[in-house]
Design an enzyme around this catalytic site. Structure first.
Site, mmCIF file in Angstrom:
data_model
loop_
_atom_site.group_PDB
_atom_site.id
_atom_site.type_symbol
_atom_site.label_atom_id
_atom_site.label_comp_id
_atom_site.label_asym_id
_atom_site.label_seq_id
_atom_site.Cartn_x
_atom_site.Cartn_y
_atom_site.Cartn_z
ATOM 1 N N ASP A 44 61.422 32.062 60.115
ATOM 2 C CA ASP A 44 62.777 32.577 60.296
ATOM 3 C C ASP A 44 62.761 34.118 60.884
ATOM 4 O O ASP A 44 61.984 34.857 60.585
ATOM 5 C CB ASP A 44 63.591 32.476 58.932
ATOM 6 C CG ASP A 44 64.923 33.035 59.131
ATOM 7 O OD1 ASP A 44 65.698 32.330 59.758
ATOM 8 O OD2 ASP A 44 65.250 33.816 58.426
ATOM 9 N N GLU A 69 61.540 30.909 65.162
ATOM 10 C CA GLU A 69 62.832 31.376 65.745
ATOM 11 C C GLU A 69 62.767 32.683 66.097
ATOM 12 O O GLU A 69 62.947 33.782 65.410
ATOM 13 C CB GLU A 69 63.769 31.108 64.499
ATOM 14 C CG GLU A 69 65.322 31.168 64.713
ATOM 15 C CD GLU A 69 65.969 32.091 63.780
ATOM 16 O OE1 GLU A 69 67.267 31.779 63.886
ATOM 17 O OE2 GLU A 69 65.588 32.741 62.951
#
Length: 759
Positions: free
Chosen positions: A437, A490
Site C-alpha cells: 500500500d 500501489e
C-alpha cells in the site's frame, strides 16, 4: 543473615533489581557458582518465606531475606548447579511453586543476533516475539529441543515454557508482564543480550493462550506497556495484549498448489482478482456471532471460495488482516504486523482459510502497509522511549495526511523487521502475493508536504533514497526462493522502473497498479456521453505507456468510498444507462492489456457506497438488473480465462494493436488482442455512447472471417439484444487506414468481441 552469605551480596546490584532498573538481571538473580558453593538469589515482592527445592531429591533450602522489598538469597552446598524450583509462601497463606526463569540462559544464538544487527536476518520472527518451546538442560546449560521432541512423548524430560524476546536498545529495563505475574514488571525483568539491543527471557510453565505485554522502563520515572511487535496473536480490540500461540500446530495440505505456483510464469497467466474486506463481505447475525457480527476465517472460507469460483475470479486480495485497533481504518493502521487480526479468529483459523482457498484453486494476496504506522501508545511509536522505528524529525517521521508515523528505513533492524514481515506472510501463511500500500508516499520525501516541510536527500532531491534501497532489498529477499509469490505495488506516480529488475536499478516489483488508467478511465466514464468525444484521449492514453511497467488494472475499494459514489452511481444517465455504461466499462477493462482487480460489490452493481460496518447489499440481487450484471461479470471472467489472447501477451507490444483509436465523434474504439504465438486473435470493439449503429464499418488487419463470440448487449445481461449472429467476412474496402474492413451492428454501450480467422 550469615556473614558468609552477606559477604557475597552485591548491594548496588541488588538495589538496581529492587528498584526495577537492572537490564542484566541474570548476573544477580538465579544460580551462580561462588567460592563456597552455589549462590541462588530471587526477587519475589510480597513473599514472606521462600525455599529452593532441588528437583532431583526434593530437598528444601530456606532462603534468607536480604532486602525487605522481597530479595531472597541462599548459599547451596556443592560445585554443580542443579535444576531447582522456588517455593514461595505469602502473608495470606497462599503458596506458589515455580521454576526460576533465571536458571536458563538465552536461547537466541549469537549468529542470529549479529545478522539482525546488520539487517539481514529475514527469519528473525523465529527468535523475537513469544515462542512456546521445550528446553532441555542440566541446570548449567540449556538448549531448545528439536520440534519433533516437544510433543510430550514419554521420556521427554525437558522444561516447557515460552521464550520471550524484544528489541528495545534504549530501554533502561524491559519486563514480560501478564496475568502469570500480576502484571508486575518487577517480577520478570528480561536480560539484555550484549550490544544487540535485544532483551530475552525464558519463562517456564507459560504456554499457549497466555496474554502478555512488555513493560518498558524508559527512565526512573516513566514506564510504558507495549504490545509485542513480533507477537503472532492479539486480543480482540479494544484490548491489545499479545497472546502466546504455537504457529507450528497447523497441518498444511496445499503442497500441490505451491508446487504449481512455483512453476508458473505469472505474466502469461490469467489473473482476475476479487478484492475483499473480510469484515463486510458477508456478516453473521449478531446473535450468533462471537465477535459482533464478524464471521470466523473458517466460516468465511467455504462461502467465499464457492462464490469466487462461480464468478470466475482467479485470486482474492484481502484488505489488511494484520492486527489493527480501529475498524474504520479497514486495516491500514496496523499495530500488529505479525499478528493476524483476532476479529475473525486465530492464526490457525487464518491458515485454514488460505489452505482452503488453495485447495479450491484460488490464490490469496494480502494487502501490506510498510509506509506508515499509527501513534497508538501500545504500538511501535517511541517504542523504547526513543524514535526507534520512526524518524525523530517530524519532517521525515510523520505523514501529515494520515497523522501517522514513517519508518526509518535506513535503520538495519527496522528494515529487517519489515522485510522479514513480508516474508513471514509468504512463508508461514503461504500467501501468494503481497500488495504494498501507498508506495508513492515512501518514495518521495515531499509527499503531502509543502515548502519547508521536508528535508531533501543528500543530492538535494526529493527522492527517498533510503526507501528505494529498502524496497530493492525487499524484492531481492522476497524473490530469493523463486516460489512464484508476487510483489505488487500501489504506486500512484510515474516513478520509473517500479517493475524493473533491481539489477537494472528498478524497484523489483512484479506488478504495479495502473492508477493513471483508473483515474483517466473513471473520469471519462463519469462524463455525459455527449461530452465524451472531447475527452477521447482519456480513453486511449493508457496505451502510450502500457509497456513501461507490468500493470494491473484496478477498480479498488478506494473508488467507492468517501463520497465518490459506487461504481454504478458514478455512471451517467438513468438506471438503464448506468448499467449499460458499467457493462461497457467492465468489458473494456477485461480486454485492455494488464491483469485485473475488482472490489467486492462492484460485480453486481451495489448502489450505495461500501460501508465497512455492514454486509454487502446481497439483497439487491433480487432485482433483475443487479442479477443480470452479476451474470455478465461471471461470464466475462470465464470468457477471459478461456482466451489466452486476453492475458498471455499482456506485457508485449505484439499482444495489442489499435485498429481505430481516433473516432472521438462516435466514441468507438477497436483493437486486436493476440496470444504470444498468434494462435488466437481477437477483435474488440467498444461503443461508449447510448447510440446503436447499424452497418458500422471497422477496419481490420487482414482478410478473413470474424465471428462474434462475446457481446455485452445480450438480453440476459440487461441489454437490448443487438448482436451479430452471422459470421462476418472482411471485404477489400479500405477503412481506418486498413486495406480490409467489416460491417457490423454496434450496440449502445456495447462491447463486442470477434474471433478473427485469417484467410
Amino acid at each position: 543473615m550469615e556473614k558468609k552469605l552477606y559477604d557475597l551480596m552485591d548491594w548496588a546490584e541488588i538495589e538496581a533489581i529492587v528498584y526495577s532498573e537492572h537490564d542484566h538481571p541474570e548476573t544477580v538473580l538465579g544460580p551462580h557458582k561462588v567460592r563456597n558453593g552455589i549462590l541462588v538469589q530471587a526477587f519475589l515482592p510480597d513473599a514472606k518465606t521462600v525455599f529452593v527445592r532441588n528437583q532431583k531429591d526434593g530437598k528444601l533450602y530456606q532462603m534468607e531475606e536480604a532486602d525487605e522489598a522481597g530479595f531472597f538469597a541462599v548459599l547451596l552446598p556443592g560445585r554443580k548447579i542443579q535444576p531447582y524450583d522456588l517455593l514461595a509462601k505469602y502473608g495470606d497463606g497462599s503458596e506458589c511453586v515455580f521454576k526460576d526463569p533465571y536458571q536458563y540462559p538465552s536461547l537466541i544464538p549469537e549468529k542470529e543476533l549479529s545478522l539482525f544487527g546488520v539487517g539481514k536476518n529475514y527469519e528473525i520472527y523465529n527468535y523475537l516475539g513469544a515462542h512456546p518451546v521445550t528446553v532441555s538442560g542440566n541446570g548449567e546449560t540449556a538448549e531448545v529441543m528439536p520440534q519433533q521432541k516437544q510433543s510430550g512423548k514419554k521420556g521427554n524430560t525437558g522444561v516447557k515454557g515460552t521464550h520471550f524476546a524484544v528489541w528495545a536498545p534504549n530501554a533502561m529495563r524491559v519486563s514480560v508482564v501478564g496475568n502469570f505475574n500480576q502484571w508486575d514488571g518487577r517480577r520478570n525483568p528480561m536480560c539484555r543480550l550484549g550490544d544487540s539491543g535485544v532483551f530475552s527471557l525464558f519463562i517456564p510453565e507459560i504456554g499457549c493462550g497466555e496474554i502478555y505485554k512488555y513493560e518498558i522502563k524508559l527512565n526512573a520515572q516513566t514506564v510504558v506497556l507495549k504490545t509485542d511487535p513480533y507477537g503472532f496473536r492479539s486480543e480482540v480490540r479494544p484490548l491489545n495484549a499479545s497472546i502466546v500461540t504455537d504457529m507450528s500446530r497447523f497441518v498444511w495440505k496445499d503442497e500441490q498448489w505451491l508446487a504449481k505456483r512455483a512453476k508458473q510464469d505469472f505474466e502469461k497467466e490469467a489473473m482476475s482478482v476479487y478484492e475483499v474486506h473480510l469484515g463486510s463481505w458477508r456478516r453473521a447475525s449478531d446473535a450468533g456471532a462471537e465477535y459482533a457480527g464478524f464471521m470466523n476465517y473458517r466460516e468465511i472460507a467455504p462461502e467465499l471460495a464457492k462464490y469466487v469460483k462461480q464468478m470466475g475470479y482467479t485470486h482474492v486480495e484481502l484488505m489488511p488482516v494484520m492486527e489493527h485497533p480501529l475498524d474504520e481504518s479497514w486495516g491500514y493502521q496496523v499495530t500488529g504486523y505479525y499478528a493476524v487480526t483476532s476479529r475473525y479468529g486465530t492464526p490457525q483459523d487464518f491458515m485454514y482459510f488460505i489452505d482452503y482457498m488453495h485447495q479450491e484453486g484460488i490464490g490469496v494476496i494480502l494487502d501490506w502497509v510498510p509506509a506508515h504506522f499509527p501513534k497508538d501508545e501500545n504500538g511501535l511509536a517511541r517504542f523504547d522511549g526513543t524514535c526507534l522505528y520512526e524518524h525523530l524529525d517530524p519532517r521525515q517521521g510523520e505523514h501529515p495526511h494520515w497523522g501517522t508515523l514513517i519508518y526509518n528505513y535506513a535503520r538495519p533492524q527496522v528494515a529487517n523487521f519489515l522485510i522479514a514481515n513480508a516474508l513471514f506472510w509468504k512463508d508461514v501463511y503461504h500467501a501468494d502475493g503481497i500488495r504494498m500500500d501507498a508506495v508513492a508516499s515512501m518514495l518521495y520525501l515531499d509527499y503531502g508536504r509543502g515548502f519547508g516541510e521536508w528535508i531533501p536527500n543528500e543530492n538535494g532531491g526529493h527522492e527517498n533514497l533510503q526507501a528505494v534501497e529498502f524496497l530493492q532489498k525487499l524484492s531481492i529477499a522476497f524473490h530469493g526462493k523463486k516460489d512464484g509469490a508476487l510483489l505488487i505495488a500501489e504506486e500512484s506516480t510515474a516513478w520509473k522502473g517500479v517493475t524493473a529488475e533491481v539489477r537494472e536499478e528498478g524497484l523489483g516489483f512484479d506488478l504495479k497498479w495502473n492508477m493513471g488508467w483508473m483515474n483517466d478511465f473513471i473520469s471519462y466514464m463519469k462524463l455525459d456521453p455527449y461530452f465524451r468525444k472531447g475527452s477521447h484521449g482519456s480513453l486511449t492514453f493508457s496505451m502510450v505507456y502500457a509497456y513501461s511497467e507490468r500493470y494491473l488494472l484496478a477498480f479498488s475499494h478506494d473508488e467507492v468510498v468517501h463520497g465518490k459514489c459506487s461504481m454504478l452511481m458514478k455512471m451517467p444517465g438513468d438506471m438503464e444507462q448506468k448499467f449499460g455504461n458499467l457493462r461497457a466499462a467492465y468489458g473494456f477493462m477485461m480486454t485492455h492489456p494488464g491483469k485485473k482487480l475488482q472490489f467486492m460489490g462492484q460485480e453486481f452493481g451495489q448502489a450505495s457506497e461500501w460501508n465497512e460496518k455492514e454486509s454487502l447489499h446481497w439483497e439487491e440481487l433480487e432485482d433483475r438488473d443487479h442479477k443480470a450484471l452479476q451474470d455478465y461479470v461471471k461470464d466475462l471472467n470465464q470468457f477471459y480465462q478461456k482466451h489466452p489472447a486476453l492475458y498471455e501477451n499482456d506485457y508485449h507490444e505484439s499482444g495489442f494493436e489499435w485498429l481505430s483509436s481516433q473516432d472521438a465523434d462516435h466514441s468507438i474504439i477497436s483493437f486486436m488482442r493476440r496470444d504470444s504465438e498468434e494462435k488466437e486473435q481477437l477483435l474488440v470493439v467498444c461503443n461508449f455512447t447510448p447510440v446503436m449503429y447499424e452497418n458500422f464499418k471497422i477496419g481490420v488487419p487482414f482478410e478473413g472471417k470474424y465471428k462474434e463470440i462475446f457481446n455485452s448487449d445480450k438480453e440476459q445481461y440487461g441489454g437490448t439484444g443487438c448482436q451479430n449472429r452471422r459470421q462476418l467476412t472482411a471485404k477489400e474496402v479500405e477503412w481506418d487506414g486498413r486495406q480490409y474492413s467489416i460491417t457490423l451492428d454496434m450496440p449502445s454501450f456495447g462491447v463486442c468481441i470477434f474471433q478473427a480467422i485469417p484467410r
